[in-house]
Design a protein around this motif. Structure first.
Motif: not given
Length: 461
Positions: A12, A14-15, A17, A35, A42, A44-45
């Motif tokens: 997992q 982290p969000p 950057r 992006r 929300s 999505t990347w």
């Protein structure tokens, strides 16, 4: 995360950057981050793998830089040096460029990364390296995995881990071979493919340099034969000549002079002007000089010689007519007896030691344009200090002067020669050549040739 993302991020994360459109490096790969803002707030990347595309772009840019560097020199040794330095900088820890064998061995340029390349001729056994003999003959390369660095000869590499041997293809003939050596890791298939691309460009550059040098050598040798000869010194005759081609960028043209030794102390001299200028006129000049030299072995009579030359030129498919003066110089008690015969050429000028100038009676008709020609022969005696000056119309028709549109002319030449009485032959031709050059200045001119025959002043005890 979808399955592809889970594979990329086993744990997992982290969000992110990231910034939209930036390149992101993950696990030695490069991704373009895009992006997308969703209606529910929300984000999505999308990560688009651009590693291979970026690598291809970098390699294309690198090949362009390499190609530009390879074309900076047409000297074969310098070109080999550039190839080795580029290969050692971008492809391997060590690079060797080996050219086909010459009489003194194989030209070899070796370069270690970060060091200057070295060039030398080496006697090497090309069969000691797998694929090298074939590469020098232009055969396709063998995979690096087939080459065992442990059995490589000492001159190649002592501590290599991986070796690539690839041909350097030239213009129809192999330009040599490129050997790449790595000491830390093996070459991948992509890296070997890139090395072959580089080798194809390097081979063309080396081949072009070799062809240019070969042609330059041939041109130099042919030009040397077409230029007027260096005149030697004689005890009882002073000779001097000057020649200048019409174009400053050319060395040969349609004007010529020659001197040949005859039995006894006699000398045969000839000065002429072939119609036209440049390389074509110079080629015809070479034919005329060769023909005169051959005729001189069987006939010394001036009229017969010019008649025979006229027939030879008429029978040639690509002949150009010429004007010429031939002469025989014989030392006598009074000084020099000079017999002159003209074939449509400007008459020689006799410069007496006291400063008077006389015109020889040697007009005649052009050689190589009419079935029959007429010649005129004159005989003069040069006392000590006297000179006979033969010259082409490049001197008298030199256009220049104060307004830049006036010919130097025969009258101006004769007036200038009145102050040249008693000059040595070398000084006389230099003076005439300088006067014409100064008159022309930076303007356009025809070929110029001057030949002086001088009776040396006698030494007094």
């Amino acid at each position: 995360m979808n399955d592809a993302a889970k594979s990329l991020f086993p744990q997992q994360v982290p969000p992110p950057r990231w910034h939209h459109g930036e390149s992101v490096g993950i696990a030695e790969r490069s991704y373009a981050a895009h992006r997308v803002d969703n209606e529910d707030g929300s984000v999505t990347w999308w990560l688009l793998d651009e590693t291979d595309l970026r690598l291809e772009r970098e390699r294309a840019a690198l090949l362009t830089r390499m190609s530009n560097a390879l074309m900076t020199s047409l000297n074969p040794e310098r070109c080999m040096t550039v190839v080795a330095e580029l290969a050692a900088t971008h492809l391997a820890d060590e690079a060797l460029v080996i050219a086909p064998q010459s009489n003194h061995g194989h030209p070899v340029t070796r370069c270690l990364r970060g060091e200057a390349a070295t060039y030398e001729l080496q006697h090497i056994d090309v069969d000691e390296v797998v694929g090298l003999s074939e590469a020098l003959r232009g055969f396709p390369p063998v995979p690096s995995r087939w080459i065992d660095p442990a059995v490589a000869p000492e001159w190649l590499a002592k501590d290599g881990v991986s070796i690539v041997v690839t041909p350097l293809p030239g213009h129809g003939v192999p330009a040599g071979a490129l050997i790449l050596v790595r000491r830390d890791k093996a070459f991948s298939e992509d890296e070997e493919s890139f090395a072959r691309l580089f080798a194809s460009r390097a081979g063309v550059a080396m081949s072009a340099a070799h062809l240019f040098t070969q042609q330059a050598v041939i041109t130099e040798r042919l030009t040397r034969d077409l230029l007027p000869p260096t005149l030697r010194r004689y005890d009882r005759v002073e000779l001097a000549g000057r020649y200048r081609a019409a174009a400053d960028t050319e060395r040969v043209g349609g004007d010529f002079y020659d001197v040949h030794e005859l039995p006894g102390d006699d000398l045969f001299v000839v000065l002429g002007d072939v119609c036209g200028k440049g390389l074509d006129a110079a080629a015809q000049t070479g034919k005329v000089r060769t023909a005169l030299h051959a005729l001189l072995q069987v006939v010394t009579d001036h009229d017969q010689m010019l008649q025979a030359l006229n027939q030879a030129l008429l029978s040639s498919d690509q002949s150009r007519f010429i004007t010429t003066v031939v002469g025989t110089v014989r030392p006598v008690d009074e000084g020099l007896r000079v017999t002159l015969t003209g074939g449509g050429h400007l008459p020689p000028l006799i410069v007496r030691a006291g400063g008077s100038v006389e015109v020889a009676r040697t007009r005649g008709t052009l050689v190589g344009i009419l079935p029959e020609i007429t010649t005129t022969t004159d005989e003069v005696v040069l006392a000590p200090g006297d000179s006979c000056l033969l010259y082409t119309d490049g001197i008298t028709e030199a256009c220049g002067g104060p307004l830049g549109d006036e010919e130097f002319g025969e009258d101006r030449l004769r007036r200038a020669l009145r102050f040249c009485g008693g000059m040595p032959a070398e000084a006389l031709v230099e003076h005439v050549h300088m006067l014409a050059a100064q008159w022309v200045g930076a303007g356009v001119h025809d070929d110029m040739a001057v030949l002086a025959i001088t009776a040396p002043r006698r030494r007094t005890s």
